[in-house]
Motif scaffolding. Structure first.
Motif, short mmCIF file in Angstrom:
data_model
loop_
_atom_site.label_atom_id
_atom_site.label_comp_id
_atom_site.label_asym_id
_atom_site.label_seq_id
_atom_site.Cartn_x
_atom_site.Cartn_y
_atom_site.Cartn_z
N ILE A 1 19.54 -17.63 -13.95
CA ILE A 1 19.57 -19.01 -13.48
C ILE A 1 20.57 -19.13 -12.33
N GLY A 2 20.17 -19.80 -11.26
CA GLY A 2 21.08 -19.97 -10.13
C GLY A 2 21.64 -18.65 -9.67
N CYS A 3 20.75 -17.76 -9.21
CA CYS A 3 21.11 -16.35 -9.01
C CYS A 3 22.03 -16.09 -7.84
N GLY A 4 22.27 -17.09 -6.99
CA GLY A 4 23.19 -16.87 -5.87
C GLY A 4 22.72 -15.75 -4.97
N LEU A 5 23.56 -14.73 -4.78
CA LEU A 5 23.24 -13.63 -3.88
C LEU A 5 22.66 -12.41 -4.60
N GLY A 6 22.38 -12.55 -5.91
CA GLY A 6 21.51 -11.60 -6.56
C GLY A 6 22.12 -10.44 -7.32
N ASP A 7 23.45 -10.33 -7.37
CA ASP A 7 24.05 -9.15 -7.99
C ASP A 7 23.79 -9.05 -9.50
N ASP A 8 23.83 -10.18 -10.19
CA ASP A 8 23.55 -10.15 -11.63
C ASP A 8 22.09 -9.77 -11.89
N ALA A 9 21.19 -10.29 -11.08
CA ALA A 9 19.77 -9.98 -11.24
C ALA A 9 19.52 -8.49 -11.01
N GLN A 10 20.17 -7.93 -10.01
CA GLN A 10 19.99 -6.50 -9.73
C GLN A 10 20.52 -5.65 -10.88
N ALA A 11 21.62 -6.08 -11.48
CA ALA A 11 22.18 -5.34 -12.61
C ALA A 11 21.21 -5.33 -13.78
N LEU A 12 20.57 -6.47 -14.05
CA LEU A 12 19.60 -6.54 -15.14
C LEU A 12 18.37 -5.68 -14.84
N ALA A 13 17.93 -5.67 -13.59
CA ALA A 13 16.79 -4.84 -13.22
C ALA A 13 17.11 -3.36 -13.43
N SER A 14 18.36 -2.97 -13.14
CA SER A 14 18.75 -1.57 -13.30
C SER A 14 18.76 -1.15 -14.76
N LEU A 15 18.82 -2.12 -15.68
CA LEU A 15 18.80 -1.84 -17.11
C LEU A 15 17.37 -1.79 -17.66
N GLY A 16 16.39 -2.02 -16.81
CA GLY A 16 15.00 -1.92 -17.23
C GLY A 16 14.31 -3.23 -17.51
N PHE A 17 14.99 -4.36 -17.25
CA PHE A 17 14.35 -5.65 -17.44
C PHE A 17 13.36 -5.95 -16.32
N GLU A 18 12.35 -6.73 -16.66
CA GLU A 18 11.48 -7.34 -15.67
C GLU A 18 12.12 -8.68 -15.33
N VAL A 19 12.75 -8.77 -14.16
CA VAL A 19 13.66 -9.87 -13.86
C VAL A 19 13.04 -10.90 -12.93
N THR A 20 13.17 -12.15 -13.33
CA THR A 20 12.94 -13.29 -12.45
C THR A 20 14.30 -13.92 -12.18
N ALA A 21 14.58 -14.20 -10.93
CA ALA A 21 15.87 -14.81 -10.57
C ALA A 21 15.58 -15.96 -9.62
N PHE A 22 16.15 -17.12 -9.93
CA PHE A 22 15.85 -18.28 -9.08
C PHE A 22 17.11 -18.98 -8.64
N ASP A 23 16.97 -19.68 -7.54
CA ASP A 23 18.04 -20.53 -7.04
C ASP A 23 17.37 -21.73 -6.37
N ILE A 24 18.06 -22.85 -6.36
CA ILE A 24 17.51 -24.03 -5.71
C ILE A 24 17.60 -23.92 -4.19
N SER A 25 18.44 -23.01 -3.71
CA SER A 25 18.66 -22.87 -2.28
C SER A 25 17.71 -21.83 -1.67
#
Length: 230
Positions: free
Chosen positions: A74-98
């Motif tokens: 949620i509110g992924c900003g510049l994406g570092d948390d999303a990338q970390a989850l993807a590296s763990l094998g998740f199928e990641v959706t990351a969104f931001d209002i901006s």
């Protein structure tokens, strides 16, 4: 925008948030901030260019998740948390209002498997209802004012699939009185809304923000019970 020093940046963000509130569009200021930064990460105070350390810490102490499970940032900003989850094998959706933030993510990580999209936490897609095995909410609720807090918490809680997990990181306050913000730290009664909405608290860790010893934060793991279990 001229480079803002930390104190000036805090004042600038408060000005943007106040203007957005006056226009009854409390999340509008995020796009203004990202677009006026013109690619300068120093102008985005929460952009650490690394996954949140308390997200990483949580995963080191938990069993690995099955590859291919669906995660939402949620509110992924510049994406570092999303990338970390993807590296763990998740199928990641990351969104931001901006839109600027999402374009920034796509530029930083051009070969990413993360599905970066523009979306509004106050108007989430219906197909996301209880659709994610792991939901990460880090400091977005606190960035929105108290008059939309119940709606925002309800949106966050609704994303978690049965038997699955919400990991929440937020500032907290000791009083029910409305704080001066942003950020507007969460009270105990506001946190209790998650359980009122059907989630069960599994674990809570309190910590102090680096360099701000008076800023209390919590990391809370919630789980939605399996509706079929007795």
């Amino acid at each position: 925008m001229l480079e803002q020093q930390p104190e000036n940046l805090q004042f600038y963000i408060k000005k943007l948030a106040t203007e957005a509130l006056q226009k009854s569009d409390p999340s509008a200021w995020f796009e203004v901030l990202y677009s006026k930064a013109k690619g300068d990460t120093a102008q985005i105070p929460w952009a650490k260019l690394a996954p949140h350390p308390y997200l990483q810490d949580w995963f080191t102490s938990h069993e690995p998740f099955a590859s291919g499970q669906k995660a939402l940032v949620i509110g992924c900003g510049l994406g570092d948390d999303a990338q970390a989850l993807a590296s763990l094998g998740f199928e990641v959706t990351a969104f931001d209002i901006s839109p600027t933030a999402i374009a920034w993510c796509q530029k930083r990580f051009p070969n990413s498997t993360v599905n970066y999209i523009v979306a509004d936490l106050l108007a989430i897609p219906s197909q996301w209802h209880q659709a994610f095995n792991f939901v990460f909410e880090c400091r977005n609720i606190q960035a929105l004012p108290l008059n939309v807090r119940y709606e925002v918490i309800s949106s966050v809680a609704s994303l978690v699939a049965p038997s699955d997990t919400l990991l929440l990181i937020t500032r907290v306050r000791d009083t029910e009185a409305e704080p001066d913000g942003p950020p507007w730290a969460l009270s105990n009664s506001e946190l209790a809304q998650f359980e009122n909405l059907g989630l069960c608290q599994v674990e809570q860790l309190m910590f102090l923000e680096s360099g701000q010893i008076d800023v209390k934060q919590v990391r809370i793991e919630y789980r939605r019970p399996n509706s079929l279990s007795k």
